[in-house]
Scaffold this motif. Structure first.
Motif, PDB file in Angstrom:
ATOM      1  N   GLU B   9      14.961  29.848  66.257  1.00 19.16           N
ATOM      2  CA  GLU B   9      14.891  28.787  65.245  1.00 19.16           C
ATOM      3  C   GLU B   9      16.109  27.883  65.386  1.00 19.16           C
ATOM      4  O   GLU B   9      17.231  28.294  65.089  1.00 19.16           O
ATOM      5  N   GLU B  11      17.399  25.359  63.765  1.00 20.86           N
ATOM      6  CA  GLU B  11      18.287  25.069  62.630  1.00 20.86           C
ATOM      7  C   GLU B  11      19.093  26.291  62.244  1.00 20.86           C
ATOM      8  O   GLU B  11      20.264  26.193  61.856  1.00 20.86           O
ATOM      9  N   MET B  12      18.435  27.448  62.338  1.00 17.43           N
ATOM     10  CA  MET B  12      19.142  28.690  62.042  1.00 17.43           C
ATOM     11  C   MET B  12      20.287  28.852  63.037  1.00 17.43           C
ATOM     12  O   MET B  12      21.402  29.208  62.679  1.00 17.43           O
ATOM     13  N   ASN B  15      23.186  26.612  62.099  1.00 19.37           N
ATOM     14  CA  ASN B  15      23.946  27.143  60.967  1.00 19.37           C
ATOM     15  C   ASN B  15      24.895  28.237  61.419  1.00 19.37           C
ATOM     16  O   ASN B  15      26.081  28.258  61.070  1.00 19.37           O
ATOM     17  N   ALA B  80      13.921  38.701  60.851  1.00 22.81           N
ATOM     18  CA  ALA B  80      13.332  38.152  59.634  1.00 22.81           C
ATOM     19  C   ALA B  80      12.211  39.026  59.117  1.00 22.81           C
ATOM     20  O   ALA B  80      11.707  38.823  58.029  1.00 22.81           O
ATOM     21  N   LYS B 101      17.246  38.791  57.749  1.00 20.87           N
ATOM     22  CA  LYS B 101      17.271  37.440  57.187  1.00 20.87           C
ATOM     23  C   LYS B 101      16.539  37.458  55.868  1.00 20.87           C
ATOM     24  O   LYS B 101      15.575  38.196  55.721  1.00 20.87           O
ATOM     25  N   PRO B 102      16.876  36.641  54.925  1.00 22.63           N
ATOM     26  CA  PRO B 102      17.965  35.668  54.966  1.00 22.63           C
ATOM     27  C   PRO B 102      19.304  36.298  54.642  1.00 22.63           C
ATOM     28  O   PRO B 102      19.378  37.249  53.877  1.00 22.63           O
TER      29      PRO B 102
END
Lengths: 419, 225
Positions: B9, B11-12, B15, B80, B101-102
């Motif tokens: 992922e 965007e993950m 971060n 996840a 996750k999260p």
């Protein structure tokens, strides 16, 4: 009742009925035959006596029984309507020193123009002796048959039903999360072959459904949680840059709070699905007294923050065979509920009774709607961040393991867990 | 310290990279199974963050491969799926930790540092901040040599904030880490405030050269004075 005992008792009952009916019929048959035989004997004896009387006229006058017969002269007019008659009567027996039953034949004959009444006796089998012998004989026969039936039943039963019992024990130890197929015993019996096939098919369907559902839950978890996690993390990093005003930071904090609320809700929903899909198969004997002690210790800080005192009372030990993690979730939910909804400064009471655990707190001075209480999404006054799924999860856990959860209000809001 | 993040992922991944780079770690990334295999074939890392939900391959295979090469790289499985099976399998295969996750950034940070401590500094398990020496094994804190009397919760809070020095630790991250997952459905996390208050008092009276600042609505930040 076990099948073996059931069939044995049916056999015993039927045999008893049949043997009784047969016994009665047999008895009368027997008696009939005996009488026929005796009467034939008497008839024969009579002919012999008449013959002898012809040869030796001294026989003609015998008023007392001697050699088993008597002869007396009678008047002619008494004989016209006479027929041979057989009857049972009693006679004194020297050897038995008592009256014994005998069979008597009365007949008439003519000799040299004179008429004589002849009576012939023969000793008879005593009726009650006969009955007694027959009865005991029958009893032994009956028990003998029953014993054989039970013995045979036992020996054969195990062999005949082996495939069935094997299947039962394999079903018992089947684990839907670990096993994929069930092994069946080869058998010649059509019914068992059919049973095996059907069970195999059914199990395969269940296993498939279980795994499909499990995968769905795991994928849903991923798809739901990932965007939430990303959003929360991005916001955290945004605030960390330290370029926002205090007001803006506050707003971001509120957004994060709502996202976290959604995250928690999702996690609860997924937990609920997992429980319903029977994904917690491990079982052990869970001691609820110990569990409560641990959970109460965990919630010390929350309790003191809300100025609530937690009291644990009762000397009964409560245990139950169930999954330990779910037991912990159950207890945690109930205690947390009590702490969150409890009136500040009050007491949260946990009491162990012989067969139940009661958790109570003071709170809103009105009984909660017990019907909807444990359905999903029911919320009460205590704040928007409680998901309302807590009690629904508790209910599912309780139902899964044969416990009972109920609510009542009598000044204190009380939840009772029945074992 | 070199860290490899294997995560599909984007965007993950971003971060995670961002938060770890703020800790001055050297961060490399791999977005697919193939890329991960390439990177692992060439380089060694101090800690590997492995997402086992990779689309083009099974992360657990990767883990097995890493362990087979006997590199002694630290591995944290990130997943996840919240699957107990994966967790057990992963830890059995030799992963150092399992992070579902999260997760909060502070939590990621703390876990990475814990693995690094275990792998690199097999002897000393202490965290030094300013004039504080936090002994992680013995659960003791010394200020200028003088021991500070902290209860278990206060120690855990201090250690967590200290591991995330200069970083914003959200209230929920702190609560979940110190008080456990079940606490997350509490009304609010305000109950942790009294522990923070007590901790601050003890640090001040002990003459510690650090401060715990509250970021309104968000959480706390520990930094040296």
């Amino acid at each position: 009742m076990k099948l073996l005992n059931y069939t044995s008792s049916i056999f015993s009952g039927i045999l008893f009925l049949l043997l009784s009916i047969w016994a009665i019929l047999f008895y009368f048959e027997m008696l009939d035959e005996i009488y026929d035989s005796l009467d034939d004997g008497l008839e024969n004896h009579k002919l012999l006596v008449i013959q002898r009387a012809h040869e030796d006229p001294s026989f003609l006058n015998r008023p007392e029984f001697e050699d088993g017969f008597t002869i007396q002269e009678i008047k002619q007019n008494n004989i016209l309507a006479f027929t041979d008659s057989y009857r049972d009567t009693l006679m004194y027996m020297q050897n038995e020193k008592d009256y014994e039953p005998v069979r008597l034949l009365e007949s008439v004959f003519e000799q040299d123009g004179k008429y004589y009444l002849v009576k012939i006796v023969t000793s008879m089998v005593e009726e009650d002796d006969l009955v007694k012998e027959l009865f005991f004989g029958l009893l032994w026969l009956y028990f003998g048959l029953i014993l054989s039936v039970i013995l045979l039943n036992n020996l054969l039963h195990r062999r005949i039903w082996k495939p069935f019992y094997k299947l039962l024990s394999r079903l018992d130890s089947f684990r839907i999360d670990k096993d994929t197929e069930i092994e069946t015993e080869p058998t010649n019996i059509d019914e068992f072959k059919l049973l095996n096939t059907q069970v195999k098919i059914l199990l395969r369907k269940s296993v498939d459904r279980y795994h499909v559902q499990k995968e769905f839950i795991e994928n849903a978890s991923h798809e739901l949680q990932t965007p939430l996690a990303i959003s929360i993390n991005k916001l955290e990093l945004l605030v960390e840059k330290d370029q926002l005003t205090e007001d803006q930071t506050e707003k971001v904090a509120e957004v994060i709070e709502n996202l976290e609320r959604l995250t928690r809700f999702n996690r609860s929903l997924l937990l609920l699905s997992k429980i319903e899909n029977r994904q917690f198969p491990e079982m052990e004997m869970v001691n609820f007294n110990d569990l409560v002690k641990e959970v109460v210790a965990d919630f010390e800080d929350l309790a003191s923050y809300r100025s609530l005192r937690i009291e644990v009372k009762g000397k009964y030990i409560l245990q139950h065979q169930m999954n330990k993690d779910l037991a912990r979730i159950l207890v945690t939910n109930l205690i947390k509920n009590a702490l969150i909804h409890g009136k500040e400064g009050g007491i949260v009471m946990l009491e162990f009774f012989q067969n139940s655990l009661e958790i109570s707190n003071e709170g809103v001075n009105l009984a909660l709607d017990s019907e909807n209480l444990m359905s999903r999404f029911q919320n009460s006054s205590a704040g928007k961040s409680s998901t309302g799924l807590g009690l629904a999860i508790s209910k599912v856990i309780v139902e899964r393991f044969g416990l009972k959860l109920s609510y009542n209000f009598s000044g204190r809001h009380t939840f009772r867990l029945d074992f | 310290m070199k860290i490899l993040i294997i995560e599909d992922e984007k965007e993950m991944l971003q971060n995670m990279r961002q938060t770890l780079e703020m800790e001055n770690f050297l961060v490399e990334t791999a977005g697919t199974f193939k890329q991960a295999v390439e990177k692992l074939g060439v380089y060694r890392y101090d800690c590997i963050l492995l997402d086992i939900g990779l689309p083009d391959g099974n992360g657990l295979e990767l883990l097995a491969e890493i362990k087979r090469s006997k590199n002694n790289d630290g591995v944290i499985i990130v997943s996840a799926k919240d699957s107990l099976d994966d967790k057990i399998k992963g830890l059995d295969l030799g992963a150092d930790d399992y992070l579902p996750k999260p997760f909060h950034m502070a939590e990621l940070n703390a876990r990475v540092k814990a693995v690094l401590r275990r792998k690199k500094f097999e002897g000393a398990q202490t965290l030094d901040i300013g004039n504080l020496k936090i002994d992680i094994d013995k659960h003791t804190v010394q200020v200028d040599g003088e021991e500070l009397d902290l209860n278990r919760k206060e120690f855990d809070v201090l250690l967590y904030l200290g591991t995330n020095e200069n970083r914003l630790v959200s209230k929920s991250a702190l609560a979940e880490h110190v008080w456990g997952d079940h606490i997350d459905q509490a009304d609010s996390f305000e109950f942790i405030y009294s522990q923070i208050k007590n901790l601050r008092k003890k640090l001040t009276s002990g003459g510690a050269s650090l401060e715990i600042k509250a970021v309104y609505g968000m959480g706390y930040k520990l930094y040296r004075l």
